[in-house]
Design an enzyme around this catalytic site. Structure first.
Site, PDB file in Angstrom:
ATOM      1  N   SER A  36       0.802  -1.222   0.000  1.00  0.00           N
ATOM      2  CA  SER A  36       0.000   0.000   0.000  1.00  0.00           C
ATOM      3  C   SER A  36       0.834   1.271   0.000  1.00  0.00           C
ATOM      4  CB  SER A  36      -0.943   0.005   1.209  1.00  0.00           C
ATOM      5  OG  SER A  36      -0.211  -0.145   2.423  1.00  0.00           O
ATOM      6  N   HIS A 264      -0.140   6.604   5.638  1.00  0.00           N
ATOM      7  CA  HIS A 264       0.281   6.302   4.266  1.00  0.00           C
ATOM      8  C   HIS A 264       0.580   7.599   3.525  1.00  0.00           C
ATOM      9  CE1 HIS A 264      -1.429   2.330   5.089  1.00  0.00           C
ATOM     10  NE2 HIS A 264      -0.817   1.896   3.997  1.00  0.00           N
TER      11      HIS A 264
END
Length: 286
Positions: A36, A264
């Site tokens: 990810s 992220h």
């Protein structure tokens, strides 16, 4: 003047030919592998044909492919991926996806990969470090994860070395002429953290980033040992961490401020990382 005209035309022809050659793409067939951190979960626009992977069409591999002008680009990064999924395939919330290695061919000339965060449980460890109240109320995740004199994250990271080396060998076996580029993880949080902006105690913030740095060091060592190039995005992301002003952040904190997954890279980060990787590659394909 009539005698000079053929000379001038010849000179212009040489200049045009040289300009065309220098503008030729460094790579023609690029494959992006990874988890990810490369896929870009939730960042618009998501790849509607592979929604189970939560992969953005504006992630850093896409930025890199566009910057390099590659003719063929295959992005098989997938959120939640671990190293085993490169060869064995992955099950997402929308079903199974093929092994990422299947995207490689003998004509692939550039491969990037980012993998390992899920193998050692980085996001889970970070979530376990959340403390809504300041010290001494609560429990330090550093104390918990290093109890008894054994650093649990360090043990997992060190144990990942051989598996990561095998991943690099697997890439070379399937794409023998490719430049293989390992992209690490960034500087997610600055020294001392920024409690309470991010509810991680200062020493726990330092412990988490030190673990990321340890994983990056593993990538560098294994890349050198297995014929790959390591691009360290930790230095260029300094000052763009989860503590930075919203307008400068490359990474989202526990509560995102843009459309991106917590902990992220966001779209700004993807753009910065992609540009940095492009600048880190050689001027011409090897």
């Amino acid at each position: 003047m009539r005698r000079l005209l053929p000379v001038l035309l010849a000179a212009l022809s040489i200049t045009a030919t040289t300009g065309t050659a220098s503008a030729a793409p460094r790579y023609t067939e690029y494959v992006a592998l990874g988890d990810s951190a490369a896929a870009g979960p939730l960042i618009p626009n998501q790849d509607v044909l592979h929604l189970g992977c939560l992969r953005s069409t504006r992630n850093w591999p896409s930025v890199l492919a566009s910057t390099l002008g590659v003719a063929e680009f295959r992005d098989v990064t997938c959120s939640g991926a671990v190293a085993d999924d490169f060869e064995g395939g992955q099950t997402t919330f929308l079903g199974a996806v093929p092994p990422q290695f299947d995207a490689l061919t003998p004509t692939t000339d550039l491969v990037t990969l980012t993998i390992g965060g899920n193998d050692i449980g980085l996001v889970g460890a970070a979530l376990g470090c959340v403390n809504l109240l300041p010290e001494p109320v609560g429990l330090s995740c550093e104390d918990r994860l290093t109890a008894g004199g054994t650093d649990q994250l360090a043990v997992k990271i060190d144990a990942f070395a051989d598996e990561f080396g095998a991943v690099l060998d697997g890439v070379h076996a399937r794409a023998p002429r490719a430049d293989v580029v390992v992209v690490g993880y960034g500087t997610y949080i600055r020294p001392g953290g920024c409690y309470p902006v991010q509810p991680l105690w200062g020493r726990d913030s330092d412990y988490l980033q030190a673990s990321i740095d340890r994983l990056n060091a593993l990538f560098a060592d294994q890349a050198a040992a297995h014929g790959a190039r390591f691009v360290d995005i930790a230095p260029p992301s300094v000052g763009h961490d989860v503590c930075a002003p919203v307008s400068r952040r490359w990474f989202e904190g526990l509560v995102p401020t843009t459309v991106a997954a917590p902990l992220h890279p966001n779209q700004r980060g993807m753009a910065g990382i992609g540009a940095y990787i492009a600048d880190s590659l050689p001027a011409s394909a090897s």
